[in-house]
Design a protein around this motif. Structure first.
Motif, mmCIF file in Angstrom:
data_model
loop_
_atom_site.group_PDB
_atom_site.id
_atom_site.type_symbol
_atom_site.label_atom_id
_atom_site.label_comp_id
_atom_site.label_asym_id
_atom_site.label_seq_id
_atom_site.Cartn_x
_atom_site.Cartn_y
_atom_site.Cartn_z
ATOM 1 N N PRO A 1 0.474 -1.537 -0.066
ATOM 2 C CA PRO A 1 0.078 0.211 0.169
ATOM 3 C C PRO A 1 0.941 0.883 -0.379
ATOM 4 C CG PRO A 1 -0.618 -1.544 1.885
ATOM 5 C CD PRO A 1 0.871 -1.831 1.114
ATOM 6 N N LEU A 2 0.315 2.383 -0.126
ATOM 7 C CA LEU A 2 1.290 3.962 -0.623
ATOM 8 C C LEU A 2 1.213 3.605 0.889
ATOM 9 C CD1 LEU A 2 2.052 6.363 -2.418
ATOM 10 C CD2 LEU A 2 -0.212 7.285 -1.354
ATOM 11 N N PRO A 3 3.156 4.007 1.043
ATOM 12 C CA PRO A 3 3.437 4.393 2.775
ATOM 13 C C PRO A 3 3.020 5.215 3.274
ATOM 14 C CG PRO A 3 4.928 4.543 1.064
ATOM 15 C CD PRO A 3 4.048 4.277 0.449
ATOM 16 N N LEU A 4 3.507 5.886 4.083
ATOM 17 C CA LEU A 4 3.483 7.848 4.778
ATOM 18 C C LEU A 4 4.852 7.764 5.053
ATOM 19 C CD1 LEU A 4 0.752 7.435 7.272
ATOM 20 C CD2 LEU A 4 0.361 7.935 5.882
ATOM 21 N N ALA A 5 5.809 8.299 4.980
ATOM 22 C CA ALA A 5 6.923 8.753 4.849
ATOM 23 C C ALA A 5 7.500 9.359 6.269
ATOM 24 C CB ALA A 5 7.361 9.667 4.087
ATOM 25 N N SER A 6 6.588 9.388 6.824
ATOM 26 C CA SER A 6 6.561 9.811 8.881
ATOM 27 C C SER A 6 4.906 9.857 8.972
ATOM 28 C CB SER A 6 6.940 11.268 8.614
ATOM 29 O OG SER A 6 6.430 12.419 9.920
ATOM 30 N N LEU A 7 5.626 9.039 10.745
ATOM 31 C CA LEU A 7 4.357 9.558 11.740
ATOM 32 C C LEU A 7 3.696 10.707 11.810
ATOM 33 C CD1 LEU A 7 6.051 7.596 14.823
ATOM 34 C CD2 LEU A 7 4.631 6.060 12.552
ATOM 35 N N LEU A 8 4.599 11.288 11.651
ATOM 36 C CA LEU A 8 4.047 13.028 11.462
ATOM 37 C C LEU A 8 2.287 13.035 10.772
ATOM 38 C CD1 LEU A 8 6.791 15.161 12.052
ATOM 39 C CD2 LEU A 8 4.718 14.750 13.514
ATOM 40 N N ASP A 9 2.661 12.759 9.362
ATOM 41 C CA ASP A 9 2.106 11.982 8.371
ATOM 42 C C ASP A 9 0.566 11.926 8.644
ATOM 43 O OD1 ASP A 9 4.105 13.425 6.862
ATOM 44 O OD2 ASP A 9 4.535 11.355 6.089
ATOM 45 N N ILE A 10 0.292 10.934 9.536
ATOM 46 C CA ILE A 10 -0.712 10.573 10.307
ATOM 47 C C ILE A 10 -2.518 11.327 10.297
ATOM 48 C CG2 ILE A 10 -1.758 9.278 12.361
ATOM 49 C CD1 ILE A 10 0.321 7.913 12.677
#
Length: 203
Positions: free
Chosen positions: A192-201
């Motif tokens: 799946p499309l990943p998040l680059a950072s936890l801040l992107d949550i």
């Protein structure tokens, strides 16, 4: 503000904790270059083989499980191992009213080490403490039990498609994919499309 039962539950290695120090320690213990260990791990993972297989291949004749037991305390997470986005992401989630859990495939020693970091999680659990490992569905049953919330109100954040994303979704949880470290290097092409950072949550 989200309802009180809205949760984010985080995997540990590769999500909250950078495992570079651990792999460097193993490379030194096995007397192989770090780059050799890293490359061998990536090769074996691509073939569906375990970390233990890799270690045994690089150090034939060694008791890998005995080495692992001897290294448990020194491999437990330290402040310096946290990815830099962990504390700000947790603070942002808290500020928005979300509750936070930490649960991953970890030895018992990881639990007290994570507690000592004072990340502000509502609960911290390990597979060793629960007696069940991902991707076993019972692991995610325990997540739901600890959150005391409907599965749809829980989002599991992991770095592996096979161990985290797919079984979490099968249990009715939402899932976010944050691959970094070793599992970023071996991500499947259909991930799946990943998040680059936890801040992107919360972006």
């Amino acid at each position: 503000m989200p309802p009180a039962e809205a949760w984010f539950v985080f995997d540990v290695g590769g999500v909250l904790v950078d495992e570079t120090r651990v792999w460097q320690g193993w490379a030194a213990h096995l007397a192989v270059p770090y780059e050799t260990l890293w490359g061998a791990l990536c090769e074996d993972i691509a073939q569906g083989l375990s970390h233990r297989h890799t270690m045994q291949r690089l150090a034939p004749g060694h008791d890998i499980m005995a080495i692992r037991r001897a290294r448990l305390a020194q491999d437990a997470p330290l402040e310096a191992d946290l990815y830099p986005d962990v504390r700000p992401a947790f603070a942002a989630l808290r500020a928005r009213g979300f509750r936070i859990g930490i649960a991953g495939n970890q030895p018992l020693e990881a639990g007290p080490a994570l507690e000592a970091l004072n990340l502000g999680a509502d609960f911290i659990a390990t597979s060793a403490g629960w007696g069940v490992q991902k991707p076993d569905p019972r692991f995610f049953d325990r997540v739901i039990e600890h959150c005391a919330a409907p599965p749809a109100a829980i989002t599991y954040v992991g770095d592996r498609v096979d161990n985290d994303i797919l079984p979490a979704r099968a249990a009715g949880l939402a899932a976010l994919y944050v691959p970094r470290g070793l599992w970023a290097a071996v991500a499947p092409p259909d991930a799946p499309l990943p998040l680059a950072s936890l801040l992107d949550i919360l972006a």
